[in-house]
Scaffold this motif. Structure first.
Motif, PDB file in Angstrom:
ATOM      1  N   LEU A  25       0.860  -1.181   0.000  1.00  0.00           N
ATOM      2  CA  LEU A  25       0.000   0.000   0.000  1.00  0.00           C
ATOM      3  C   LEU A  25       0.897   1.232   0.000  1.00  0.00           C
ATOM      4  CD1 LEU A  25      -3.318   0.565   1.207  1.00  0.00           C
ATOM      5  CD2 LEU A  25      -1.748   1.950   2.520  1.00  0.00           C
ATOM      6  N   THR A  26       0.754   2.088  -1.015  1.00  0.00           N
ATOM      7  CA  THR A  26       1.653   3.233  -1.124  1.00  0.00           C
ATOM      8  C   THR A  26       0.978   4.537  -0.719  1.00  0.00           C
ATOM      9  OG1 THR A  26       1.096   3.338  -3.461  1.00  0.00           O
ATOM     10  CG2 THR A  26       3.135   2.218  -2.899  1.00  0.00           C
ATOM     11  N   HIS A  27      -0.358   4.557  -0.711  1.00  0.00           N
ATOM     12  CA  HIS A  27      -1.065   5.777  -0.316  1.00  0.00           C
ATOM     13  C   HIS A  27      -2.459   5.407   0.146  1.00  0.00           C
ATOM     14  CE1 HIS A  27      -2.702   9.850  -0.467  1.00  0.00           C
ATOM     15  NE2 HIS A  27      -3.722   9.342  -1.147  1.00  0.00           N
ATOM     16  N   ILE A  28      -2.926   6.096   1.188  1.00  0.00           N
ATOM     17  CA  ILE A  28      -4.322   5.939   1.587  1.00  0.00           C
ATOM     18  C   ILE A  28      -4.858   7.323   1.932  1.00  0.00           C
ATOM     19  CG2 ILE A  28      -3.822   5.384   4.030  1.00  0.00           C
ATOM     20  CD1 ILE A  28      -6.331   3.223   2.415  1.00  0.00           C
ATOM     21  N   GLY A  29      -6.024   7.671   1.413  1.00  0.00           N
ATOM     22  CA  GLY A  29      -6.607   8.976   1.704  1.00  0.00           C
ATOM     23  C   GLY A  29      -8.036   8.769   2.157  1.00  0.00           C
ATOM     24  N   GLU A  30      -8.872   9.794   2.022  1.00  0.00           N
ATOM     25  CA  GLU A  30     -10.266   9.635   2.412  1.00  0.00           C
ATOM     26  C   GLU A  30     -11.022   9.085   1.206  1.00  0.00           C
ATOM     27  OE1 GLU A  30     -11.671  13.168   4.380  1.00  0.00           O
ATOM     28  OE2 GLU A  30     -10.604  12.477   6.178  1.00  0.00           O
ATOM     29  N   GLY A  31     -11.238   7.792   1.183  1.00  0.00           N
ATOM     30  CA  GLY A  31     -11.900   7.147   0.044  1.00  0.00           C
ATOM     31  C   GLY A  31     -10.992   6.956  -1.151  1.00  0.00           C
ATOM     32  N   GLU A  32      -9.675   6.979  -0.896  1.00  0.00           N
ATOM     33  CA  GLU A  32      -8.715   6.764  -1.979  1.00  0.00           C
ATOM     34  C   GLU A  32      -7.603   5.837  -1.523  1.00  0.00           C
ATOM     35  OE1 GLU A  32      -7.167  10.421  -3.419  1.00  0.00           O
ATOM     36  OE2 GLU A  32      -9.032  10.926  -4.467  1.00  0.00           O
ATOM     37  N   ALA A  33      -7.140   5.015  -2.427  1.00  0.00           N
ATOM     38  CA  ALA A  33      -6.033   4.118  -2.084  1.00  0.00           C
ATOM     39  C   ALA A  33      -5.157   3.875  -3.298  1.00  0.00           C
ATOM     40  CB  ALA A  33      -6.573   2.792  -1.563  1.00  0.00           C
ATOM     41  N   GLU A  34      -3.868   3.632  -3.042  1.00  0.00           N
ATOM     42  CA  GLU A  34      -2.931   3.250  -4.099  1.00  0.00           C
ATOM     43  C   GLU A  34      -2.158   2.026  -3.620  1.00  0.00           C
ATOM     44  OE1 GLU A  34      -2.173   7.814  -5.601  1.00  0.00           O
ATOM     45  OE2 GLU A  34      -0.415   6.479  -5.446  1.00  0.00           O
ATOM     46  N   ILE A  35      -2.131   1.007  -4.484  1.00  0.00           N
ATOM     47  CA  ILE A  35      -1.441  -0.231  -4.144  1.00  0.00           C
ATOM     48  C   ILE A  35      -0.564  -0.625  -5.317  1.00  0.00           C
ATOM     49  CG2 ILE A  35      -1.774  -2.719  -3.691  1.00  0.00           C
ATOM     50  CD1 ILE A  35      -4.206  -2.023  -2.039  1.00  0.00           C
ATOM     51  N   SER A  36       0.617  -1.154  -5.012  1.00  0.00           N
ATOM     52  CA  SER A  36       1.488  -1.566  -6.096  1.00  0.00           C
ATOM     53  C   SER A  36       1.888  -3.035  -5.947  1.00  0.00           C
ATOM     54  CB  SER A  36       2.669  -0.596  -6.190  1.00  0.00           C
ATOM     55  OG  SER A  36       3.868  -1.243  -5.984  1.00  0.00           O
ATOM     56  N   MET A  37       2.146  -3.697  -7.077  1.00  0.00           N
ATOM     57  CA  MET A  37       2.470  -5.125  -7.104  1.00  0.00           C
ATOM     58  C   MET A  37       3.726  -5.321  -7.951  1.00  0.00           C
ATOM     59  SD  MET A  37       0.040  -8.289  -8.396  1.00  0.00           S
ATOM     60  CE  MET A  37      -0.012  -7.897 -10.137  1.00  0.00           C
ATOM     61  N   PRO A  38       4.795  -5.887  -7.353  1.00  0.00           N
ATOM     62  CA  PRO A  38       6.030  -6.065  -8.134  1.00  0.00           C
ATOM     63  C   PRO A  38       5.853  -7.136  -9.200  1.00  0.00           C
ATOM     64  CG  PRO A  38       6.247  -7.134  -5.990  1.00  0.00           C
ATOM     65  CD  PRO A  38       4.913  -6.432  -5.985  1.00  0.00           C
ATOM     66  N   TYR A  39       6.648  -7.059 -10.276  1.00  0.00           N
ATOM     67  CA  TYR A  39       6.630  -8.098 -11.310  1.00  0.00           C
ATOM     68  C   TYR A  39       7.079  -9.405 -10.668  1.00  0.00           C
ATOM     69  CZ  TYR A  39       7.425 -10.621 -15.632  1.00  0.00           C
ATOM     70  OH  TYR A  39       7.365 -11.551 -16.652  1.00  0.00           O
ATOM     71  N   ASN A  40       6.371 -10.501 -10.982  1.00  0.00           N
ATOM     72  CA  ASN A  40       6.662 -11.793 -10.373  1.00  0.00           C
ATOM     73  C   ASN A  40       6.399 -12.876 -11.415  1.00  0.00           C
ATOM     74  OD1 ASN A  40       6.473 -14.230  -8.979  1.00  0.00           O
ATOM     75  ND2 ASN A  40       5.185 -13.419  -7.334  1.00  0.00           N
ATOM     76  N   GLN A  41       7.412 -13.707 -11.660  1.00  0.00           N
ATOM     77  CA  GLN A  41       7.284 -14.728 -12.716  1.00  0.00           C
ATOM     78  C   GLN A  41       6.186 -15.747 -12.449  1.00  0.00           C
ATOM     79  OE1 GLN A  41      11.226 -16.297 -13.497  1.00  0.00           O
ATOM     80  NE2 GLN A  41      11.634 -14.563 -14.844  1.00  0.00           N
ATOM     81  N   GLN A  42       5.827 -15.911 -11.166  1.00  0.00           N
ATOM     82  CA  GLN A  42       4.753 -16.857 -10.827  1.00  0.00           C
ATOM     83  C   GLN A  42       3.388 -16.382 -11.339  1.00  0.00           C
ATOM     84  OE1 GLN A  42       5.539 -16.915  -6.458  1.00  0.00           O
ATOM     85  NE2 GLN A  42       5.228 -19.108  -6.746  1.00  0.00           N
ATOM     86  N   LEU A  43       3.294 -15.083 -11.660  1.00  0.00           N
ATOM     87  CA  LEU A  43       1.997 -14.513 -12.056  1.00  0.00           C
ATOM     88  C   LEU A  43       1.847 -14.417 -13.572  1.00  0.00           C
ATOM     89  CD1 LEU A  43       1.810 -11.622  -9.422  1.00  0.00           C
ATOM     90  CD2 LEU A  43       1.071 -13.992  -9.180  1.00  0.00           C
ATOM     91  N   ILE A  44       2.808 -14.984 -14.300  1.00  0.00           N
ATOM     92  CA  ILE A  44       2.773 -14.898 -15.760  1.00  0.00           C
ATOM     93  C   ILE A  44       1.584 -15.679 -16.316  1.00  0.00           C
ATOM     94  CG2 ILE A  44       4.003 -15.662 -17.865  1.00  0.00           C
ATOM     95  CD1 ILE A  44       6.624 -14.917 -16.408  1.00  0.00           C
ATOM     96  N   GLY A  45       0.890 -15.045 -17.284  1.00  0.00           N
ATOM     97  CA  GLY A  45      -0.261 -15.674 -17.921  1.00  0.00           C
ATOM     98  C   GLY A  45       0.089 -16.234 -19.280  1.00  0.00           C
ATOM     99  N   ASP A  46       1.076 -15.610 -19.953  1.00  0.00           N
ATOM    100  CA  ASP A  46       1.502 -16.084 -21.265  1.00  0.00           C
ATOM    101  C   ASP A  46       3.002 -16.347 -21.221  1.00  0.00           C
ATOM    102  OD1 ASP A  46       2.233 -16.516 -23.866  1.00  0.00           O
ATOM    103  OD2 ASP A  46       1.037 -14.885 -24.701  1.00  0.00           O
TER     104      ASP A  46
END
Lengths: 139, 172
Positions: A25-46
């Motif tokens: 979680l990189t930011h939280i405000g009043e009714g706002e949020a920012e979340i980031s997800m690192p690149y991960n080879q386990q999550l590859i779809g193609d």
């Protein structure tokens, strides 16, 4: 005074599936949020291109929307997804982290309405957008 | 004229299972979520094997909404790819080794996906089945339903639209 961002971060990062995805979680405000997800080879779809699967993008968008609802001043407690629609604009660039930003733009006693966007390093061209309705619990 | 003698059952099963495995096992994200597919003839059922890391609400506990969405979407894409590929698998035009190595075999791309969360997902295995509403040359519409203990009590359903892989235009 308790740091609200720190508290929200601990809450989000304690969710087993958020941990499995490595969400931050990189930011939280009043009714706002920012979340980031690192690149991960386990999550590859193609496997031929190394592009992250759309399902993983859905999971981070859902988490970000939920965080935006919980951070709203009128939301007393937990929330659950009622419905969520994801539009996929383009493949996320392999090797780049995915950043999401959600806004809870309207809330009633029972329902919260949320929109979210997911981008990679090219912030001007979204990877995906989401819109959904969430429950308002704990009243 | 005498009818051609049917193939032995083991040959048929081996060919179909090998093709399905190639389609599923090659995708890291499907392994990450612990999804596999049951096959009866050409009919597929997605199975989401429960694991602690799929939890989204530790207090209830309940499956993560994003996991549910991903499970439905994976089931939709695999079923759509499978149904499109099935006649070619049967005719021997495609075999299991081609599925990941042959660059001309492409998969449908999700345009949009909508999930209805009907009840919370319990901390146990879940099942999903996809129904192809329409599959045209360019676009497809797919509905998916997911359940746990009782098929009549769905915990989620979804609808998605997909861009079908385009064969390169022949030149000339």
């Amino acid at each position: 005074m308790v740091n609200k961002t720190e508290l929200a971060r601990q809450f989000i990062e304690a969710i087993p599936h958020s941990r499995a995805l490595g969400l931050t979680l990189t930011h939280i405000g009043e009714g706002e949020a920012e979340i980031s997800m690192p690149y991960n080879q386990q999550l590859i779809g193609d496997p031929r291109t190394g592009v992250i699967h759309g399902g993983a993008v859905s999971a981070i968008l859902d988490t970000c929307c939920g965080a935006a609802v919980m951070s709203h001043p009128s939301a007393p407690g937990a929330t659950a997804t009622i419905d969520l629609r994801i539009d996929y604009m383009r493949a996320a660039t392999p090797g780049q982290s995915i950043k999401t930003r959600a806004t809870c733009y309207h809330i009633t006693r029972n329902v919260a309405f949320v929109r979210a966007t997911a981008t990679d390093d090219d912030a001007d061209h979204p990877v995906a957008t989401a819109s959904g309705a969430f429950t308002v619990e704990g009243r | 004229m005498a009818r051609k003698r049917p193939e032995p059952v083991q040959v048929v099963k081996q060919r179909r299972d090998a093709a399905l495995n190639a389609l599923v096992e090659g995708v890291p994200y499907i392994r990450f979520l612990g999804i596999n597919f049951d096959r009866r003839g050409d009919e597929l059922t997605g199975v989401l094997n429960f694991d602690e890391k799929l939890i989204g609400n530790p207090l209830l506990p309940a499956l993560h909404g994003g996991v549910t969405a991903a499970f439905l979407e994976v089931t939709a894409v695999i079923t759509l790819s499978w149904e499109k590929m099935f006649p070619k698998i049967e005719s021997g035009e495609i075999d299991a080794d081609d599925i990941l190595s042959d660059d001309s075999i492409r998969f449908p791309k999700t345009i949009d996906f909508t999930v209805d969360y009907l009840r919370s997902g319990l901390p146990r295995d879940a099942y999903a089945r996809a129904f192809i509403n329409r599959s045209g040359r360019r676009y497809a519409s797919v509905r998916v339903e997911a359940w746990q203990d009782n098929h009549a009590r769905l915990f989620a359903q979804g609808t998605g639209h997909f861009l079908m892989p385009q064969n390169p235009e022949p030149k000339g």
